[in-house]
Write an enzyme that holds these catalytic residues in place. Structure first.
Site, PDB file in Angstrom:
ATOM      1  N   HIS A 194      28.236  18.560  -8.218  1.00  0.00           N
ATOM      2  CA  HIS A 194      28.652  18.568  -9.626  1.00  0.00           C
ATOM      3  C   HIS A 194      27.460  18.843 -10.534  1.00  0.00           C
ATOM      4  CE1 HIS A 194      32.733  17.692 -10.425  1.00  0.00           C
ATOM      5  NE2 HIS A 194      32.786  16.664  -9.604  1.00  0.00           N
ATOM      6  N   CYS A 492      30.577  36.358  -2.351  1.00  0.00           N
ATOM      7  CA  CYS A 492      31.236  35.685  -3.471  1.00  0.00           C
ATOM      8  C   CYS A 492      30.968  34.182  -3.486  1.00  0.00           C
ATOM      9  CB  CYS A 492      32.740  35.963  -3.470  1.00  0.00           C
ATOM     10  SG  CYS A 492      33.562  35.303  -2.014  1.00  0.00           S
TER      11      CYS A 492
HETATM   12  C1  PEP Z   1      32.713  30.206  -0.079  1.00  0.00           C
HETATM   13  O1  PEP Z   1      33.044  29.461   0.851  1.00  0.00           O
HETATM   14  O2  PEP Z   1      31.550  30.627  -0.256  1.00  0.00           O
HETATM   15  C2  PEP Z   1      33.721  30.624  -1.058  1.00  0.00           C
HETATM   16  C3  PEP Z   1      33.459  31.542  -1.969  1.00  0.00           C
HETATM   17  O3  PEP Z   1      34.920  29.973  -1.012  1.00  0.00           O
HETATM   18  P1  PEP Z   1      35.119  28.497  -1.626  1.00  0.00           P
HETATM   19  O4  PEP Z   1      33.849  28.076  -2.266  1.00  0.00           O
HETATM   20  O5  PEP Z   1      36.254  28.587  -2.565  1.00  0.00           O
HETATM   21  O6  PEP Z   1      35.450  27.728  -0.377  1.00  0.00           O
END
Ligand code: PEP
Ligand code: MG
Length: 561
Positions: A194, A492
């Site tokens: 957080h 991402c």
């Molecule tokens: C990840 O795992 O890097 C991702 C983008 O998915 P999330 O954070 O939503 O699990």
């Protein structure tokens, strides 16, 4: 403790928000005076009287959260509103009443009730386990009210300072004023904690996992480096001020970056936004991004008990797509329910180990209709808005899963991809790419599964670090597979939001970077300041480093002038 170049002592941690800050340490202590607790007279006429005192304290704590929430917006306001709800929670109140009836005094009853909830939340894992910090924060505030002490945590600093804490409760980080809080330094917490998320949103330089942070004396002048991950104690004042001024100048220059994404020598790299719903999509559409690289659809349904109809889903997705209908594109991720993102109508209950259980694409194993209906809704939204739509599945582990998913998506006339979050997917990226049109690396989960370290574990920040050479090796393998296949491979996860790591990823062959809107300009500007050759050199240096700190140092030496 390490020693800085001029032999002054420096602490070291995991840098999560770039920037240099210099100011006196303000230590955040969470304990309530033991004397006040010892002197507390917990005698009540009966259980009802004691419960009434609890309710008054709970209401006061909730009111405090609501007041703080009214002064902020976005994720910060949501965190505070959720804490207010938890403080007033009927289940918690009933647990307190049960403890009182069993003969506990009020403080013991509050402690016992909170303990029960901590156990339940911890066993649920993921996002729910993360709420344990909120519960313990609420307990401290309740006790403070009962014994007549001020609430613990961050008060409003009177002058600019560096906040130093063991860990910051979400309610503390949510109300922070970036004009007074120059930087955050915590002993615990990882890149996805957080503290890190809110600091990133507010643009406050932040270093987490600084093991000896709380040994710093209050008022010590600190120089915090949110890129290098160091905290220098009592540095040379003139040198510190010079570094702060240079950083401020660079940040100002970075804030005017307007895209499109490319290296200094013109190699294009798509800079994209991560969004959660229509509101965040509309706000991200104003940033200099070429589209959305990750639309986390499950976040639209965290409060839903029943699966929405195809029509309703199409409407929700359509609002996000419409925000990027101006010739940009959106990558929609199918439901990543389960583990850290519980969705009532999809999540499998009672799993021993939800992170390794039925989450993401695996939900369709025994419920294929869930994915079919979602894909129908995405296709309808794409058709209605005319926005170019790509679709990807989370938690894909085998080539067969990728192939089956791609067939379903292609049948609906959309581009199909899978996320690379499980090491098996990275190792077989070249075969995944025979089935799909693109890959998107989720470095948050890829790091968790490569390092076998819970991404929410605040004590494992050094392992849940995407700069770990083993994680980078898997990214490199995936990017190389994309290069060979001539297909796009993006990132991402949070790694894409780290300006220096973003350059390393590009040097490996990553073709798009998707991140929270707040990170777009710093990342785009940093990338625009380095050549592709420099990125490739940085990638080699990071891959051959012994550990994350070594990798950061080597890359910084190469890319930061
Ligand atoms: C990840 O795992 O890097 C991702 C983008 O998915 P999330 O954070 O939503 O699990
Ligand atoms: Mg993930």
């Amino acid at each position: 403790m390490v020693t800085s170049s001029d032999a002054r002592p420096a602490l070291r941690g995991t840098p999560v928000v770039p920037g240099i800050a210099y100011g006196p340490a303000l230590l955040v202590r969470n304990e309530i005076s033991p004397d006040a607790i010892a002197q507390y007279d917990g005698a009540f006429a009966d259980t009802d009287d004691a419960l009434a005192a609890y309710e008054e304290a709970a209401q006061a704590v909730a009111d405090g959260f609501v007041r703080k929430a009214s002064g902020v917006s976005g994720a910060a306001a949501q965190v505070l509103t959720a804490s207010a709800g938890l403080a007033r929670d009927k289940g918690l109140r009933n647990a307190v009443r049960k403890q009182l009836r069993a003969g506990d005094d009020l403080l013991a009853a509050v402690h016992g009730a909170v303990e029960q909830f901590v156990t339940i939340f911890s066993n649920m894992g993921g996002l729910m386990a993360e709420r344990v910090t909120d519960l313990l924060d609420i307990e401290r505030r309740l006790v403070a009210h009962l014994v007549g002490e001020p609430e613990p945590g961050v008060g409003m600093p009177e002058a600019p300072c560096v906040l130093v804490a063991e860990d910051l409760a979400p309610s503390d980080t949510a109300g922070l004023d970036p004009r007074l809080v120059l930087a955050l330094v915590t002993e615990r917490g990882g890149p996805t904690s957080h503290t890190a998320i809110i600091a990133r949103q507010l643009g406050i330089p932040c270093v987490v996992g600084v093991v000896e942070a709380m040994t710093v004396a209050a008022g010590t002048l600190l120089l915090v480096d949110g890129v290098g991950g160091t905290v220098e104690l009592d540095p040379d004042a003139a040198d510190a001020q010079r570094r702060v001024a240079a950083d401020a100048e660079q940040r100002k220059a970075f804030s005017s970056w307007s895209g499109p994404g490319a290296t200094a020598d013109g190699v294009p790299v798509k800079i994209l936004a991560n969004v959660a719903d229509a509101e965040s999509a509309r706000s991200a559409s104003g940033a200099p991004v070429q589209g959305v690289g990750l639309f986390r659809t499950e976040l639209c349904f965290l409060n839903r008990k029943e699966e929405p109809s195809v029509e309703e889903q199409a409407g929700i997705y359509g609002e996000v797509l419409a925000a990027f209908g101006d010739s940009r594109y959106v990558v929609v991720r199918t439901l990543d329910a389960g583990s850290d993102k519980p969705v009532a109508f999809a999540t499998h209950e009672g799993e021993e180990n939800p992170a390794l259980g039925v989450r993401g694409l695996r939900l369709s194993f025994d419920n294929p209709g869930l994915m079919d209906r979602q894909l129908d809704a995405v296709a309808a939204a794409s058709e209605q808005t005319g926005t170019e739509t790509w679709v990807m599945a989370p938690m894909v582990a085998t080539v067969a899963e990728a192939t089956e998913f791609a067939e379903k998506v292609h049948r609906r006339g959309l581009k199909a991809g899978v996320m690379v979050e499980v090491p098996s997917a990275a190792l077989l990226a070249h075969r995944m790419l025979e089935a799909v049109d693109f890959l998107s690396i989720g470095t948050n989960d890829l790091t968790q599964y490569t390092m076998a370290a819970d991404r929410m574990a605040t004590d494992l920040a050094h392992l849940t670090d995407p700069w770990q050479p083993a994680v980078l090796q898997l990214v490199a393998i995936t990017a190389e597979a994309g290069r060979q296949a001539g297909k796009p491979v993006g990132v991402c996860g949070e790694a894409a939001a780290d300006p220096l790591l973003a350059c390393v990823l590009v040097g490996m062959g990553i073709t798009s970077l998707s991140m929270a809107a707040a990170a777009v300009r710093p990342v785009g500007a940093r990338l625009a300041s380095v050549t592709m050759d420099a990125c490739e050199e940085a990638a080699e240096a990071a891959l051959s480093a012994a550990d994350p700190a070594g990798a950061r140092d080597a890359v910084r030496a190469l890319l930061v002038r």
